[in-house]
Write a protein that holds these residues in place. Structure first.
Motif, PDB file in Angstrom:
ATOM      1  N   THR A   1     -64.165  42.110  12.690  1.00 54.04           N
ATOM      2  CA  THR A   1     -65.611  42.440  12.471  1.00 54.04           C
ATOM      3  C   THR A   1     -65.966  42.948  11.060  1.00 54.04           C
ATOM      4  O   THR A   1     -65.344  43.989  10.818  1.00 54.04           O
ATOM      5  N   LYS A   2     -66.624  42.326  10.523  1.00 56.51           N
ATOM      6  CA  LYS A   2     -66.795  42.662   8.826  1.00 56.51           C
ATOM      7  C   LYS A   2     -67.297  44.040   8.816  1.00 56.51           C
ATOM      8  O   LYS A   2     -66.923  44.900   7.654  1.00 56.51           O
ATOM      9  N   GLN A   3     -68.108  44.550   9.570  1.00 55.10           N
ATOM     10  CA  GLN A   3     -68.542  46.025   9.706  1.00 55.10           C
ATOM     11  C   GLN A   3     -67.471  47.231   9.896  1.00 55.10           C
ATOM     12  O   GLN A   3     -67.715  48.163   9.482  1.00 55.10           O
ATOM     13  N   ASP A   4     -66.684  46.826  10.462  1.00 58.96           N
ATOM     14  CA  ASP A   4     -65.418  47.707  10.959  1.00 58.96           C
ATOM     15  C   ASP A   4     -64.504  48.278   9.545  1.00 58.96           C
ATOM     16  O   ASP A   4     -64.729  47.207   8.694  1.00 58.96           O
ATOM     17  N   ASN A   5     -63.797  49.190   9.710  1.00 58.59           N
ATOM     18  CA  ASN A   5     -63.036  49.744   8.556  1.00 58.59           C
ATOM     19  C   ASN A   5     -61.843  48.618   8.424  1.00 58.59           C
ATOM     20  O   ASN A   5     -61.585  48.163   9.377  1.00 58.59           O
ATOM     21  N   GLY A   6     -61.488  48.293   7.129  1.00 57.75           N
ATOM     22  CA  GLY A   6     -60.209  47.664   7.141  1.00 57.75           C
ATOM     23  C   GLY A   6     -59.118  48.337   6.717  1.00 57.75           C
ATOM     24  O   GLY A   6     -59.117  49.480   7.390  1.00 57.75           O
ATOM     25  N   ARG A   7     -57.933  47.840   6.525  1.00 57.21           N
ATOM     26  CA  ARG A   7     -56.718  48.436   6.320  1.00 57.21           C
ATOM     27  C   ARG A   7     -56.070  48.350   4.968  1.00 57.21           C
ATOM     28  O   ARG A   7     -56.285  47.309   4.321  1.00 57.21           O
ATOM     29  N   ALA A   8     -55.211  48.973   4.675  1.00 56.66           N
ATOM     30  CA  ALA A   8     -54.361  48.890   3.355  1.00 56.66           C
ATOM     31  C   ALA A   8     -52.908  48.704   4.059  1.00 56.66           C
ATOM     32  O   ALA A   8     -52.311  49.531   4.588  1.00 56.66           O
ATOM     33  N   TYR A   9     -52.145  47.670   3.521  1.00 53.04           N
ATOM     34  CA  TYR A   9     -50.703  47.547   4.152  1.00 53.04           C
ATOM     35  C   TYR A   9     -50.054  47.544   2.763  1.00 53.04           C
ATOM     36  O   TYR A   9     -50.135  46.899   1.839  1.00 53.04           O
ATOM     37  N   PHE A  10     -48.714  48.262   3.252  1.00 54.48           N
ATOM     38  CA  PHE A  10     -47.853  48.385   1.985  1.00 54.48           C
ATOM     39  C   PHE A  10     -46.586  47.807   2.451  1.00 54.48           C
ATOM     40  O   PHE A  10     -45.944  48.041   3.478  1.00 54.48           O
ATOM     41  N   TYR A  11     -45.809  47.185   1.523  1.00 57.84           N
ATOM     42  CA  TYR A  11     -44.500  46.456   1.672  1.00 57.84           C
ATOM     43  C   TYR A  11     -43.593  46.692   0.541  1.00 57.84           C
ATOM     44  O   TYR A  11     -44.010  46.856  -0.416  1.00 57.84           O
TER      45      TYR A  11
END
Length: 106
Positions: free
Chosen positions: A96-106
């Motif tokens: 859902t474009k209006q929801d917060n995204g995330r940052a993933y780290f590898y």
């Protein structure tokens, strides 16, 4: 830039196999490993390419943002990629474009 003749010459090529749905977009290069990380937005993933021979990039594998398994978060796609000091960072949007995204780290 000193010595630039104004002409670009293609050295190599990689095709993700996805067309009309994002495919290969944003890239980040890790000079310590000669790996190129390519956003493959058609499947919410990052393709990892070996560039030891730039004339023939080789797909080493794919990192799927959906496989991260964050409870309560539905992946919409990967927006950006960066690599520094051996750490890969992905900006992942919510379905859902209006929801917060995330940052993933590898």
């Amino acid at each position: 830039v000193d010595g630039f003749s104004g002409q670009l010459v293609q050295v190599g090529r990689y095709e993700s196999g996805i067309y009309d749905d994002g495919g290969a977009e944003i890239v980040a290069f890790d000079s310590t490993t000669n790996k190129l990380f390519v956003i493959n937005s058609g499947n919410a993933a990052v393709d990892v390419l070996d560039l030891n021979d730039p004339s023939a990039p080789t797909l080493l594998g794919t990192i799927s943002a959906e496989d991260a398994g964050v409870a309560g978060f539905e992946v919409g796609g990967v927006n950006s990629v960066a690599v520094s000091n051996g750490i890969l960072a992905l900006a992942v949007e919510a379905d859902t474009k209006q929801d917060n995204g995330r940052a993933y780290f590898y």
